[in-house]
Design a protein around this motif. Sequence first.
Motif, PDB file in Angstrom:
ATOM      1  N   ILE A 241       0.842  -1.202   0.000  1.00 10.29           N
ATOM      2  CA  ILE A 241       0.000   0.000   0.000  1.00 10.29           C
ATOM      3  C   ILE A 241       0.876   1.250   0.000  1.00 10.29           C
ATOM      4  O   ILE A 241       0.626   2.207  -0.739  1.00 10.29           O
ATOM      5  CB  ILE A 241      -0.945  -0.005   1.211  1.00 10.29           C
ATOM      6  N   TYR A 242       1.921   1.240   0.831  1.00 12.31           N
ATOM      7  CA  TYR A 242       2.828   2.388   0.886  1.00 12.31           C
ATOM      8  C   TYR A 242       3.503   2.617  -0.468  1.00 12.31           C
ATOM      9  O   TYR A 242       3.544   3.741  -0.985  1.00 12.31           O
ATOM     10  CB  TYR A 242       3.892   2.165   1.963  1.00 12.31           C
ATOM     11  N   THR A 243       3.994   1.539  -1.062  1.00 14.57           N
ATOM     12  CA  THR A 243       4.705   1.667  -2.347  1.00 14.57           C
ATOM     13  C   THR A 243       3.783   2.182  -3.443  1.00 14.57           C
ATOM     14  O   THR A 243       4.169   3.044  -4.238  1.00 14.57           O
ATOM     15  CB  THR A 243       5.303   0.311  -2.755  1.00 14.57           C
ATOM     16  N   GLY A 244       2.564   1.656  -3.487  1.00 13.28           N
ATOM     17  CA  GLY A 244       1.666   2.017  -4.581  1.00 13.28           C
ATOM     18  C   GLY A 244       0.961   3.343  -4.411  1.00 13.28           C
ATOM     19  O   GLY A 244       0.712   4.046  -5.406  1.00 13.28           O
ATOM     20  N   LEU A 245       0.646   3.725  -3.169  1.00 13.66           N
ATOM     21  CA  LEU A 245      -0.186   4.909  -2.955  1.00 13.66           C
ATOM     22  C   LEU A 245       0.537   6.084  -2.318  1.00 13.66           C
ATOM     23  O   LEU A 245       0.049   7.211  -2.394  1.00 13.66           O
ATOM     24  CB  LEU A 245      -1.397   4.538  -2.084  1.00 13.66           C
ATOM     25  N   VAL A 246       1.670   5.833  -1.693  1.00 17.35           N
ATOM     26  CA  VAL A 246       2.406   6.935  -1.041  1.00 17.35           C
ATOM     27  C   VAL A 246       3.714   7.204  -1.773  1.00 17.35           C
ATOM     28  O   VAL A 246       3.959   8.321  -2.237  1.00 17.35           O
ATOM     29  CB  VAL A 246       2.672   6.622   0.447  1.00 17.35           C
ATOM     30  N   ARG A 247       4.547   6.182  -1.898  1.00 17.82           N
ATOM     31  CA  ARG A 247       5.852   6.421  -2.521  1.00 17.82           C
ATOM     32  C   ARG A 247       5.721   6.855  -3.972  1.00 17.82           C
ATOM     33  O   ARG A 247       6.546   7.638  -4.471  1.00 17.82           O
ATOM     34  CB  ARG A 247       6.713   5.165  -2.429  1.00 17.82           C
ATOM     35  N   SER A 248       4.677   6.370  -4.664  1.00 20.31           N
ATOM     36  CA  SER A 248       4.474   6.797  -6.059  1.00 20.31           C
ATOM     37  C   SER A 248       4.215   8.298  -6.132  1.00 20.31           C
ATOM     38  O   SER A 248       4.663   8.977  -7.069  1.00 20.31           O
ATOM     39  CB  SER A 248       3.311   6.027  -6.678  1.00 20.31           C
ATOM     40  N   LEU A 249       3.488   8.838  -5.140  1.00 17.46           N
ATOM     41  CA  LEU A 249       3.255  10.289  -5.098  1.00 17.46           C
ATOM     42  C   LEU A 249       4.540  11.038  -4.786  1.00 17.46           C
ATOM     43  O   LEU A 249       4.794  12.120  -5.333  1.00 17.46           O
ATOM     44  CB  LEU A 249       2.199  10.611  -4.043  1.00 17.46           C
ATOM     45  N   LEU A 250       5.363  10.478  -3.897  1.00 17.00           N
ATOM     46  CA  LEU A 250       6.621  11.135  -3.539  1.00 17.00           C
ATOM     47  C   LEU A 250       7.601  11.126  -4.706  1.00 17.00           C
ATOM     48  O   LEU A 250       8.399  12.055  -4.871  1.00 17.00           O
ATOM     49  CB  LEU A 250       7.243  10.440  -2.326  1.00 17.00           C
ATOM     50  N   ASP A 251       7.558  10.057  -5.507  1.00 22.96           N
ATOM     51  CA  ASP A 251       8.508   9.928  -6.622  1.00 22.96           C
ATOM     52  C   ASP A 251       8.161  10.836  -7.790  1.00 22.96           C
ATOM     53  O   ASP A 251       9.059  11.379  -8.448  1.00 22.96           O
ATOM     54  CB  ASP A 251       8.532   8.482  -7.125  1.00 22.96           C
ATOM     55  N   TYR A 252       6.865  11.000  -8.074  1.00 16.07           N
ATOM     56  CA  TYR A 252       6.489  11.715  -9.295  1.00 16.07           C
ATOM     57  C   TYR A 252       6.954  13.169  -9.238  1.00 16.07           C
ATOM     58  O   TYR A 252       6.645  13.913  -8.307  1.00 16.07           O
ATOM     59  CB  TYR A 252       4.977  11.685  -9.506  1.00 16.07           C
ATOM     60  N   GLY A 253       7.698  13.565 -10.224  1.00 22.68           N
ATOM     61  CA  GLY A 253       8.158  14.945 -10.331  1.00 22.68           C
ATOM     62  C   GLY A 253       9.359  15.283  -9.484  1.00 22.68           C
ATOM     63  O   GLY A 253       9.815  16.436  -9.503  1.00 22.68           O
ATOM     64  N   CYS A 254       9.919  14.291  -8.755  1.00 21.40           N
ATOM     65  CA  CYS A 254      11.043  14.631  -7.870  1.00 21.40           C
ATOM     66  C   CYS A 254      12.268  15.073  -8.650  1.00 21.40           C
ATOM     67  O   CYS A 254      13.135  15.765  -8.110  1.00 21.40           O
ATOM     68  CB  CYS A 254      11.367  13.456  -6.961  1.00 21.40           C
TER      69      CYS A 254
END
Length: 568
Positions: free
Chosen positions: A436-449
């Motif tokens: 859940i963390y990888t798919g819904l949280v880390r994906s948001l943190l990664d996008y545009g970094c």
Amino acid sequence: MIRRMNGVKRECDYPILRDGDIIAVTDEEKANVLAKTFVKVHSSGNVGEEGRRGRDMTIAENRDLMDLVGDTDDSLNILFTKTELHRVLQKSKLSAPGKDQVCYTMLNQLSESAKDLLLELYNRVWEDGKLPQSWKEAVVVPIRKPGKDVTNPGNFRPIALTSHVCKVMDRMITERLTYYLETRGFISKYQSGFRRGRNTMDPVLCLEHEVRKAQTNSESVVAVFFDIEKSYDMLWRDGLLIKLCKLGIRGRMYGWIMDFLKGRHIQVRIGKVFSERFLVENGTPQGSIVSPLLFSLMIDDVFNDIEAGVGCSLFADDGAIWKRGKNIEYIVKKLQGTIRRVEEWSYKWGFKFSVDKTKVMFFTRKRVVKDVKLKLYDQELERVSKFKFLGLWFDERLTWAAHIQKVVDKCKKVLNIMRCLVGRNWGVDRKSLRAIYTGLVRSLLDYGCVAYNSAAETTLVKLDHIQYQALRICTGAFKTTPTAALEVEMGEMPLGLRREQLILNYWANLQGHRQDHPTHEVLKPCWEKERRETKSFGWIVGRQATEFNLDQLNISHSCKGGRKTWGG
């Protein structure tokens, strides 16, 4: 009723619909009302008088070109091979089938002799240039838009289900056409949408780099973000065929696309009830594999006639132009001339830009007088202090504070759901929580970094807190547990190190592209990089690549539109 992971409720049933004086109560009435609403979006009646004149002039100018269409013997038009069919079937994914209920799984399970018959069918259609009518019919499932009036049929989004048998041929056509266009350089360098090895970061980094250079020089950047009204729905099919002729696409490929676009019908399905069949006048078929590529061709030359010194980018229908300089009045004057050229292009090719959704941003520390305005179709464009461009929130000083706060707010909703899934002695296991963390949280943190990594450390630390909270929920650790211990326990890198890795991944991908890739400009030396230190991508990535010896590696070139598996 279903509840999504972000906490938004979505109803599955269809309420009573009202369209003017019409009230739809039964499923059949609702299906017909929704079908008429969807078809109205594609109607030529939406084109204004100026647009109709522009279309007529375009047809008159290219009438001789259209008469030259004939059969050719080039490799683009030869018969399909078994290799192409196998490649396409291997790429197919699980998805809902059309009205014939034939899905990809069934096609993959065919025997070799049955696949030979299927290939024979495709080549017969290819030679004749006539598609079966069932291939040009779509079943539309309406999905309501969240937060909208549920009784208004205009607040439903159509999801089209089309024949998988047609989609297999559709993908073979797309692979051939993509290879043809990419190898001949027919797609503009600033178009990043629906292209292999290109992504949304290409336009974002080009604009971000221009703003950073302006900040170093005490200059300003004025940007205009365009929005096209009903871009896919109102694509002018005859105009697209004209552009195909200009690119030298003739014979079977031209005939297949022409027949594929015309005579298309839709039916809306509610439960087990279908509406009447309705003809769709304009637009590319929703759900089709070739539609994104055809749309890219149609809009590809929107910025071809802009003046030198004006930057531009295009990702599908998300377009932007910008100009840098010290004199804001001069910048605005130049951009206004560019906007007029874009207007002329829209009249010629049957598009219309939305004045309400097209926005202007001034990246500057100077005070801008209210008289400085830009207009589109003689209507004033709204100036905004922040704007969401390709998923990232730009602010006037490019601090990325607004974007990072948006990311934090989204992540907190997911964290609250994760807390509801675990207790002291019960709940979801660690592996599921990490997924859940990888798919819904880390994906948001990664996008545009790759872009927002240039934000201040005090701003980026908000994201570190999000990761810490998520990992603590996954492990069930105490609040006093060190962050490093949580990262080791869960096998997660610190976000700063992960951003560095993703930046170098993007740099390596960029090395495999030709030098006309627009983001290569970001890597070129300039005196601004010597004058001021910043964490912007163009400033730091070269140094990082050297530090890790990546600049010593031989990086293979990106494939242009896939391998060629047909012809000589």
